[in-house]
Design an enzyme around this catalytic site. Structure first.
Site, PDB file in Angstrom:
ATOM      1  N   MET A  15       0.818  -1.206   0.000  1.00  0.00           N
ATOM      2  CA  MET A  15       0.000   0.000   0.000  1.00  0.00           C
ATOM      3  C   MET A  15       0.854   1.259   0.000  1.00  0.00           C
ATOM      4  SD  MET A  15      -3.108  -0.803  -0.338  1.00  0.00           S
ATOM      5  CE  MET A  15      -3.749   0.838  -0.093  1.00  0.00           C
ATOM      6  N   ASP A  37      11.639  -4.368   8.285  1.00  0.00           N
ATOM      7  CA  ASP A  37      12.584  -4.962   7.332  1.00  0.00           C
ATOM      8  C   ASP A  37      12.260  -4.576   5.889  1.00  0.00           C
ATOM      9  OD1 ASP A  37      10.214  -6.350   7.180  1.00  0.00           O
ATOM     10  OD2 ASP A  37      11.139  -8.338   7.024  1.00  0.00           O
ATOM     11  N   GLU A  95      -1.059  -3.378  11.088  1.00  0.00           N
ATOM     12  CA  GLU A  95      -2.372  -3.079  11.658  1.00  0.00           C
ATOM     13  C   GLU A  95      -2.425  -3.485  13.136  1.00  0.00           C
ATOM     14  OE1 GLU A  95      -5.638  -1.938   9.038  1.00  0.00           O
ATOM     15  OE2 GLU A  95      -3.968  -0.909   9.966  1.00  0.00           O
ATOM     16  N   HIS A 143      -8.170   6.160   3.999  1.00  0.00           N
ATOM     17  CA  HIS A 143      -8.159   4.741   3.647  1.00  0.00           C
ATOM     18  C   HIS A 143      -8.194   4.571   2.143  1.00  0.00           C
ATOM     19  CE1 HIS A 143     -10.344   0.659   3.412  1.00  0.00           C
ATOM     20  NE2 HIS A 143      -9.038   0.477   3.456  1.00  0.00           N
ATOM     21  N   ASN A 194     -15.969  -0.566   3.613  1.00  0.00           N
ATOM     22  CA  ASN A 194     -15.798  -1.924   4.145  1.00  0.00           C
ATOM     23  C   ASN A 194     -17.039  -2.410   4.865  1.00  0.00           C
ATOM     24  OD1 ASN A 194     -13.532  -3.468   3.531  1.00  0.00           O
ATOM     25  ND2 ASN A 194     -12.191  -2.177   4.767  1.00  0.00           N
TER      26      ASN A 194
END
Length: 314
Positions: A15, A37, A95, A143, A194
């Site tokens: 994203m 990472d 998240e 979002h 959503n």
């Protein structure tokens, strides 16, 4: 019109890189901040270049523009390196509420109060994310939908603390970048899209679980039925077009028969218990080969390009 031209993205995952690519393609200078990472997992710049080449191969971008777009994206290792650069920061990290709270508190202490801090979370409360920060009025939800450089929608989520100026500036910037922002007036679970998407998923799973139809037929009923219409004429328009009296009569008869469970489907929990997670394990509600997965991902990107072009949204 927004005057913001310097964009930072916290996190170089799918994203984050999609958002960076979007703004760089629209002429903004972008700096991506590596976390965890990110730097060693893959070549982030190569990921963006591959995305751009797919767009060029599908005539959605002039290939000659690719070096210029890539040249607008820089990568840094720390938040401090963009403290004097960013007009807005889009957070795209794990998240987990406590992790986001700590990162926002850190950014809040580093960036000038004029810098907007935006979270791309798809599930967590934006208001709760702000709780360890001081300047809560400049923190907002944005979002994006994956892939961020192809799906126009961005949900702009108000918190109980955000200022009207932050909301308007964020909305204007997204419009300027070619997105289709919508304002979510309350910071509720699932935000806007959503909530509707997962209501559909709940009914789809119920239909399969109750042996009303097989998984492929459930998908086909949407793909080849009302799903084709949704990008042009969505629920509010459909109800008004058909008549609210007709809608009322259908709801009066149908609603008692629709799934209304407040718990995840047993079909999901049973498959998860068996290790059937979908594409990542090559078995979920249906079975797949590695070739199926590769083809499905390619068809999604190429299909979205075709749809966006057909609807004048590219």
């Amino acid at each position: 019109m927004s005057s913001k031209k310097n964009v930072s993205v916290l996190g170089a995952g799918k994203m984050g890189l999609g958002i960076a690519q979007l703004f760089a393609t629209k002429g903004y200078n972008v700096k991506v901040i590596y976390v965890y990472d990110d730097k060693t997992r893959y070549d982030a710049r190569a990921v963006v270049e591959d995305n751009l080449r797919v767009l060029a191969a599908n005539d959605a971008l002039d290939e000659a523009q690719i070096p210029e777009i890539l040249g607008r994206i820089g990568f840094v290792d720390t938040i401090e390196e963009v403290a004097d650069f960013a007009d807005i920061v889009f957070e795209c990290i794990v998240e987990k509420l406590e992790v986001k709270q700590e990162y926002f508190a850190k950014m809040d202490s580093i960036f000038p109060v004029s810098t907007i801090l935006a979270s791309n979370t798809s599930a967590l409360s934006i208001t709760e994310i702000t709780e360890k920060s001081v300047h809560k009025e400049r923190i907002i939800g944005t979002h994006y939908w994956n892939p961020a450089y192809l799906i126009p929608l961005v949900e702009v989520i108000r918190t109980k603390y955000v200022s009207d100026e932050t909301v308007q500036a964020t909305y204007d910037l997204l419009k300027e970048a070619g997105k289709r922002p919508v304002i979510v007036k309350k910071d509720v679970p699932g935000f806007l899209a959503n909530r509707m998407q997962h209501a559909l998923f709940r009914e789809a799973l119920s239909i399969i679980e109750n042996d009303i139809a097989d998984p492929q037929d459930v998908d086909d009923a949407i793909k080849y039925g009302f799903g084709m219409r949704l990008g042009i004429c969505a629920p509010v328009e459909v109800m008004d077009m058909g008549g609210l009296d007709l809608t009322y009569n259908i709801h009066k008869y149908l609603f008692p028969h629709l799934e209304n469970s407040t718990e995840p489907s047993k079909l999901l929990t049973d498959n998860i218990a068996k290790g059937n997670l979908g594409f990542k394990t090559l078995k979920g509600l249906e079975e797949y080969t590695a070739e199926d997965v590769k083809r499905a991902n390619e068809e999604l990107t190429e299909g979205l390009i075709k749809v966006a072009r057909a609807l004048g949204r590219l």
